[in-house]
Design an enzyme around this catalytic site. Structure first.
Site, PDB file in Angstrom:
ATOM      1  N   THR A  15       0.741  -1.241   0.120  1.00 49.13           N
ATOM      2  CA  THR A  15       0.014   0.062  -0.139  1.00 49.13           C
ATOM      3  C   THR A  15       0.632   1.244  -0.255  1.00 49.13           C
ATOM      4  OG1 THR A  15      -1.782  -1.067   1.098  1.00 49.13           O
ATOM      5  CG2 THR A  15      -1.929   1.349   1.292  1.00 49.13           C
ATOM      6  N   ASP A  59       1.515  -6.638  -4.702  1.00 47.48           N
ATOM      7  CA  ASP A  59       0.910  -6.630  -3.529  1.00 47.48           C
ATOM      8  C   ASP A  59       1.503  -7.589  -2.784  1.00 47.48           C
ATOM      9  OD1 ASP A  59      -2.790  -5.969  -2.608  1.00 47.48           O
ATOM     10  OD2 ASP A  59      -1.453  -7.563  -1.883  1.00 47.48           O
ATOM     11  N   SER A  61       0.193 -10.030  -1.148  1.00 45.53           N
ATOM     12  CA  SER A  61      -0.580 -11.169  -1.271  1.00 45.53           C
ATOM     13  C   SER A  61       0.153 -12.193  -2.088  1.00 45.53           C
ATOM     14  CB  SER A  61      -1.754 -10.935  -1.738  1.00 45.53           C
ATOM     15  OG  SER A  61      -2.651  -9.728  -0.954  1.00 45.53           O
ATOM     16  N   ASP A  92       0.095  -6.990   4.546  1.00 46.86           N
ATOM     17  CA  ASP A  92      -0.864  -8.324   4.717  1.00 46.86           C
ATOM     18  C   ASP A  92       0.073  -9.542   4.987  1.00 46.86           C
ATOM     19  OD1 ASP A  92      -2.863  -6.831   3.953  1.00 46.86           O
ATOM     20  OD2 ASP A  92      -3.306  -7.658   2.212  1.00 46.86           O
ATOM     21  N   GLN A 278      -3.915 -21.359  18.446  1.00 46.21           N
ATOM     22  CA  GLN A 278      -4.662 -20.312  17.763  1.00 46.21           C
ATOM     23  C   GLN A 278      -4.695 -19.077  18.384  1.00 46.21           C
ATOM     24  OE1 GLN A 278      -8.666 -22.034  16.685  1.00 46.21           O
ATOM     25  NE2 GLN A 278      -7.674 -23.866  15.970  1.00 46.21           N
TER      26      GLN A 278
HETATM   27  N1  ASP Z   1      -2.431  -5.557   0.155  1.00 42.93           N
HETATM   28  C1  ASP Z   1      -1.560  -4.711   0.614  1.00 42.93           C
HETATM   29  C2  ASP Z   1      -0.312  -5.467   0.749  1.00 42.93           C
HETATM   30  O1  ASP Z   1      -0.219  -6.237   1.584  1.00 42.93           O
HETATM   31  C3  ASP Z   1      -1.794  -4.071   2.087  1.00 42.93           C
HETATM   32  C4  ASP Z   1      -0.877  -3.241   2.690  1.00 42.93           C
HETATM   33  O2  ASP Z   1       0.236  -2.859   2.101  1.00 42.93           O
HETATM   34  O3  ASP Z   1      -1.079  -2.905   3.703  1.00 42.93           O
HETATM   35  O4  ASP Z   1       0.434  -5.449  -0.184  1.00 42.93           O
END
Ligand code: ASP
Length: 343
Positions: A15, A59, A61, A92, A278
């Site tokens: 982000t 990103d 992810s 993330d 957990q």
């Molecule tokens: N979706 C973004 C990522 O992890 C969220 C972030 O940067 O906070 O790349």
């Protein structure tokens, strides 16, 4: 002559450097020049900067073990020439990446500080500028000629955490990370206050970069009503070498015969089963309740207060770099990078 700190910035994406795609309105990673130009304050530091940008930035992810090895190699290539590293990364999966890098670098003697943000740097209320600027300051901090934080850390919202102790806990708040089982390494207010007793001391050994990770690991998160078929399918995954059993509370699991038999069969096939709770805080204590006695008896390894992120990447690291199962199990019972507290 006073040595000018030199900091290497690695921009992976996330982000912090994203901009809005005008056609669909969603945030997309954007280039490093844009990000750097949004933080002119960095030029006020009398530091030498070097940088590397992922092309294209991602990103987080999309992070995977190959990305971790690529990142590791960039750090290794620049290790001797720089005093510290700042890795800009999406929040993330930041806790996974910081954990992986902490295991892949043995005897780290320089700061590797991860940071990112919840709002892009181009947005007026961004948290990215402060995170970025302070991460740079921490990466450059020295005391008596030695780095103050020779660790893989995550800096976010005025707090510096040990990377392999963190977990992303909030997708909305600027305070996105927590480290329930380990104290803060530093807190930034008017001054940056370092918690020296919690920071690892470099042992002046030669730093080693391990470049292998074995992805044949898995996570089996328990839930009330989990089926025999689901458990067996996971444990029978082809090439699986180890599995994290995400248990309840202090390491407890259901005591159904079919469940215990499935775990026992997996262990007999040399699949390493690691018991991770957990819960965010507290620790696995196999044998404390009757509900974990069976697990302990069949050879499930209790992983104390480790996070799932650190457990997963530790397994990838150990299976990638060791072949002796007995040794792997011994190392799982030890804290090798400060990732757990054993008591
Ligand atoms: N979706 C973004 C990522 O992890 C969220 C972030 O940067 O906070 O790349």
């Amino acid at each position: 002559m006073l040595h000018k700190p030199s900091i290497f910035i690695i921009y992976t994406g996330g982000t912090i450097g994203m901009v809005k795609d005008e056609t669909c309105g969603s945030l997309k990673p954007f280039d490093f020049e844009h990000l750097y130009s949004q933080v002119p304050e960095l030029k006020k530091f009398d530091y030498n900067f070097g940088h590397y940008s992922f092309s294209p930035p991602i990103d987080s992810s999309d992070v995977n073990p190959e990305v971790w090895i690529k990142l590791l190699k960039i750090i290794e290539k620049n290790y001797d020439a720089y005093d510290g590293f700042v890795v800009l990364h999406g929040s993330d999966t930041m806790a996974f990446t910081a954990s992986a890098i902490s295991f892949l670098i043995e005897d780290l003697s320089k700061p590797v500080i991860f940071t990112g943000s919840q709002l892009p740097v181009g947005v007026i209320r961004t948290d990215g500028k402060e995170n970025f600027i302070t991460a740079v300051e921490i990466a450059a901090a020295k005391s008596g000629g030695k780095p103050v934080v020779p660790e893989v850390g995550i800096y976010f919202e005025y707090k510096l955490f040990r990377g392999n102790r963190t977990h992303k806990l909030n997708a909305e708040h600027f305070k996105a990370f927590s480290s329930v089982n380990y104290p803060l390494l530093a807190e930034a207010g008017v001054n940056i206050k370092y918690n020296k007793s919690a920071i690892h001391k470099s042992l002046n050994r030669k730093t080693k970069f391990h470049k292998k990770l074995d992805p044949n690991v898995g996570i089996l998160k328990l839930f009330p009503g989990i089926s025999k078929e689901f458990v067996e399918n996971i444990l029978n995954t082809k090439k699986l070498k180890s599995v994290i059993l995400e248990t309840y509370g202090a390491g407890n699991a259901m005591t159904d015969k079919w469940f215990l038999e499935a775990i026992e069969k997996a262990i007999k096939r040399n699949i390493v089963v690691l018991n991770v709770t957990q819960c965010q805080g507290g620790r696995v204590n196999q044998g404390r309740y009757g509900a974990s006695v069976g697990l302990a008896q069949m050879g499930v390894i209790g992983a104390y207060d480790i996070t799932t992120e650190a457990a997963l990447t530790k397994l990838m690291y150990l299976f990638g770099n060791y072949s002796d199962l007995k040794l792997i199990k011994e190392l799982l019972e030890k804290s090798i990078r400060g990732e757990m507290t054993i008591r």
